[in-house]
Design a protein around this motif. Structure first.
Motif, PDB file in Angstrom:
ATOM      1  N   ASP A 136      30.831 -34.324 -21.344  1.00  0.00           N
ATOM      2  CA  ASP A 136      31.721 -33.264 -20.857  1.00  0.00           C
ATOM      3  C   ASP A 136      31.947 -32.167 -21.897  1.00  0.00           C
ATOM      4  O   ASP A 136      32.774 -31.271 -21.680  1.00  0.00           O
ATOM      5  CB  ASP A 136      33.073 -33.861 -20.450  1.00  0.00           C
ATOM      6  N   ASP A 137      31.212 -32.239 -22.983  1.00  0.00           N
ATOM      7  CA  ASP A 137      31.404 -31.296 -24.084  1.00  0.00           C
ATOM      8  C   ASP A 137      30.556 -30.037 -23.921  1.00  0.00           C
ATOM      9  O   ASP A 137      29.496 -30.048 -23.294  1.00  0.00           O
ATOM     10  CB  ASP A 137      31.016 -31.960 -25.408  1.00  0.00           C
ATOM     11  N   SER A 138      31.013 -28.974 -24.563  1.00  0.00           N
ATOM     12  CA  SER A 138      30.241 -27.730 -24.641  1.00  0.00           C
ATOM     13  C   SER A 138      30.930 -26.825 -25.649  1.00  0.00           C
ATOM     14  O   SER A 138      31.991 -27.157 -26.188  1.00  0.00           O
ATOM     15  CB  SER A 138      30.180 -27.026 -23.280  1.00  0.00           C
ATOM     16  N   ASP A 140      32.426 -24.275 -24.872  1.00  0.00           N
ATOM     17  CA  ASP A 140      33.674 -23.845 -24.229  1.00  0.00           C
ATOM     18  C   ASP A 140      34.841 -24.766 -24.579  1.00  0.00           C
ATOM     19  O   ASP A 140      36.007 -24.343 -24.548  1.00  0.00           O
ATOM     20  CB  ASP A 140      33.504 -23.805 -22.708  1.00  0.00           C
ATOM     21  N   THR A 141      34.522 -26.020 -24.874  1.00  0.00           N
ATOM     22  CA  THR A 141      35.571 -26.990 -25.245  1.00  0.00           C
ATOM     23  C   THR A 141      35.630 -27.203 -26.759  1.00  0.00           C
ATOM     24  O   THR A 141      36.323 -28.110 -27.228  1.00  0.00           O
ATOM     25  CB  THR A 141      35.315 -28.350 -24.565  1.00  0.00           C
ATOM     26  N   ASN A 142      34.873 -26.380 -27.489  1.00  0.00           N
ATOM     27  CA  ASN A 142      34.785 -26.512 -28.951  1.00  0.00           C
ATOM     28  C   ASN A 142      34.290 -27.894 -29.371  1.00  0.00           C
ATOM     29  O   ASN A 142      34.632 -28.383 -30.441  1.00  0.00           O
ATOM     30  CB  ASN A 142      36.145 -26.219 -29.612  1.00  0.00           C
ATOM     31  N   TRP A 143      33.495 -28.504 -28.479  1.00  0.00           N
ATOM     32  CA  TRP A 143      32.874 -29.796 -28.777  1.00  0.00           C
ATOM     33  C   TRP A 143      33.910 -30.812 -29.256  1.00  0.00           C
ATOM     34  O   TRP A 143      33.737 -31.480 -30.263  1.00  0.00           O
ATOM     35  CB  TRP A 143      31.747 -29.625 -29.803  1.00  0.00           C
ATOM     36  N   GLN A 144      34.982 -30.931 -28.482  1.00  0.00           N
ATOM     37  CA  GLN A 144      36.076 -31.816 -28.863  1.00  0.00           C
ATOM     38  C   GLN A 144      35.659 -33.284 -28.898  1.00  0.00           C
ATOM     39  O   GLN A 144      36.087 -34.034 -29.777  1.00  0.00           O
ATOM     40  CB  GLN A 144      37.259 -31.626 -27.892  1.00  0.00           C
ATOM     41  N   GLN A 145      34.822 -33.715 -27.938  1.00  0.00           N
ATOM     42  CA  GLN A 145      34.385 -35.112 -27.936  1.00  0.00           C
ATOM     43  C   GLN A 145      33.488 -35.398 -29.139  1.00  0.00           C
ATOM     44  O   GLN A 145      33.637 -36.425 -29.803  1.00  0.00           O
ATOM     45  CB  GLN A 145      33.656 -35.431 -26.633  1.00  0.00           C
TER      46      GLN A 145
END
Length: 386
Positions: A136-138, A140-145
């Protein structure tokens, strides 16, 4: 190849050569201990902590992931390392390592290999076999996972496992008639950049050949295939063509030869000489700095085969249903029925010493054996994990 890419390749190779010129371990430690530097490119944290010392490993990359079984559209099953499964498993692995500080040193940077050697411990570097764990990372999510996994100690991330995902093509992707050889996706290019930025190591094991080639071009740091085999010797989708092996080497990375014997030789009876032939092939096409040792079984070996006293004829039966399901899909190499699972001589906890001895008998010089048995892994880990 563009001028910029060629320049980058030369720079990476130069950095790798410089690392090789420096001592792998401190002179004081070398004088005090006779144990060689042995590093395994892929294994697992053992249930019995005594196995770590018995393995004689100075360091190893450990797959600490957990899986969810996912049915594919074609009826086959893929075992994905999902976020939910892997965030639990990496925390559990960290707890095991933290509970055994006299045995383990959790690897954060490549320098931890020397620190572990100097203190007679084993450095362990956490790896997950599939970027489904950051599905679910990208950007756009600042690679939080991805960042969460790094904070828990993840240092090596494999792009995919057998089948493709939103980032990469898998070695076994097939439309029922032919292999698909899918490329690195736009999301995959973003993931490569994010991994590079965090100074983590990219692993293209189980990737399609095209994804591996694309990753070698895209990465600004060395990449590895932590565990695999040579397609020139066994013509199979899970084995890598020479162009992939060379591309990995051109990044300054390494190609680890694993212990799964049905991908090492089509001979009815596998021997340690078949393993040495795999190493020799990689050396001849990509250089001695490009090859290393891997396992892909537990430190002891393939447990079911050990229970069967390494009876390959009986042990291979556990793989046949899976093998036949892929033969029905016309996946490259599955038309050849496997006869074995392990090289009996190497399916034990002392395999590193046995491989080292076999390389010596095969007339590999001492400095080359040092690279193959551990130095190449140490060089790459020092260069990438900073």
């Amino acid at each position: 190849m563009s001028h910029d890419l060629l320049t980058r390749r030369k720079l990476l190779k130069g950095l790798g050569a410089a690392a090789l010129c420096s001592p792998f371990i401190s002179q004081q430690a070398w004088a005090a201990r006779s144990q060689p530097l042995y590093i395994d490119g892929l294994s697992f944290l053992p249930d019995d902590i005594n196995d770590v010392k018995a393995s004689k490993l100075s360091a190893f990359i450990a797959d600490i992931s957990d899986i969810e079984a996912i049915k594919q559209a074609d009826g086959t099953t893929n075992y994905k390392r999902s976020y939910n499964a892997c965030i639990k498993s990496i925390k559990a692995a960290k707890a095991v390592v933290d509970a055994n500080p006299n045995v383990y040193l959790q690897g954060q940077t490549g320098l931890d290999i020397a620190r572990a050697y100097d203190t007679e411990r084993t450095a362990v570097f956490f790896q997950i076999q599939g970027a489904d764990c950051v599905e679910d990372d990208s950007s756009d999510t600042n690679w939080q996972q991805l960042e969460e996994f790094k904070q828990q100690g993840l240092r090596v991330l494999q792009l995919t496992h057998h089948y493709g995902n939103r980032f990469a093509g898998g070695a076994l992707d097939n439309n029922g008639k032919t292999g698909l050889n899918l490329p690195l996706t736009p999301a995959g290019h973003e993931l490569i950049e994010a991994i590079n930025h965090r100074h983590m190591l990219i692993d293209v094991s189980h990737s399609s050949a095209q994804t591996a080639l694309d990753t070698a071009k895209a990465s600004k740091s060395p990449i590895v295939q932590s565990h695999g085999a040579v397609r020139h010797i066994v013509n199979h989708a899970r084995c890598s063509p020479d162009e992939v092996i060379r591309a990995i080497a051109d990044t300054g990375g390494v190609f680890g030869i694993f212990m799964m014997s049905f991908w090492l030789t089509n001979k009815p009876t596998p021997t340690i000489s078949d393993y040495i032939k795999q190493i020799d092939h990689v050396v001849r096409i990509a250089g001695v700095d490009s090859v290393a040792i891997a396992n892909d079984y537990s430190l002891r070996g393939q447990e079911n085969l050990l229970k069967l006293n390494n009876d390959n004829a009986e042990g291979v039966k556990e793989y046949l249903d899976w093998w036949h399901s892929l033969r029905a899909k016309n996946v490259l190499g599955f038309d050849v029925e496997p006869k074995h699972v392990v090289i009996p001589e190497l399916n034990n906890i002392d395999r590193m010493s046995l491989i080292d001895d076999a390389l010596k008998k095969a007339r590999f010089k001492s400095s080359d054996r040092d690279r193959i048995m551990g130095g190449n892994w140490q060089r790459v880990l020092k260069q990438v994990l900073i």
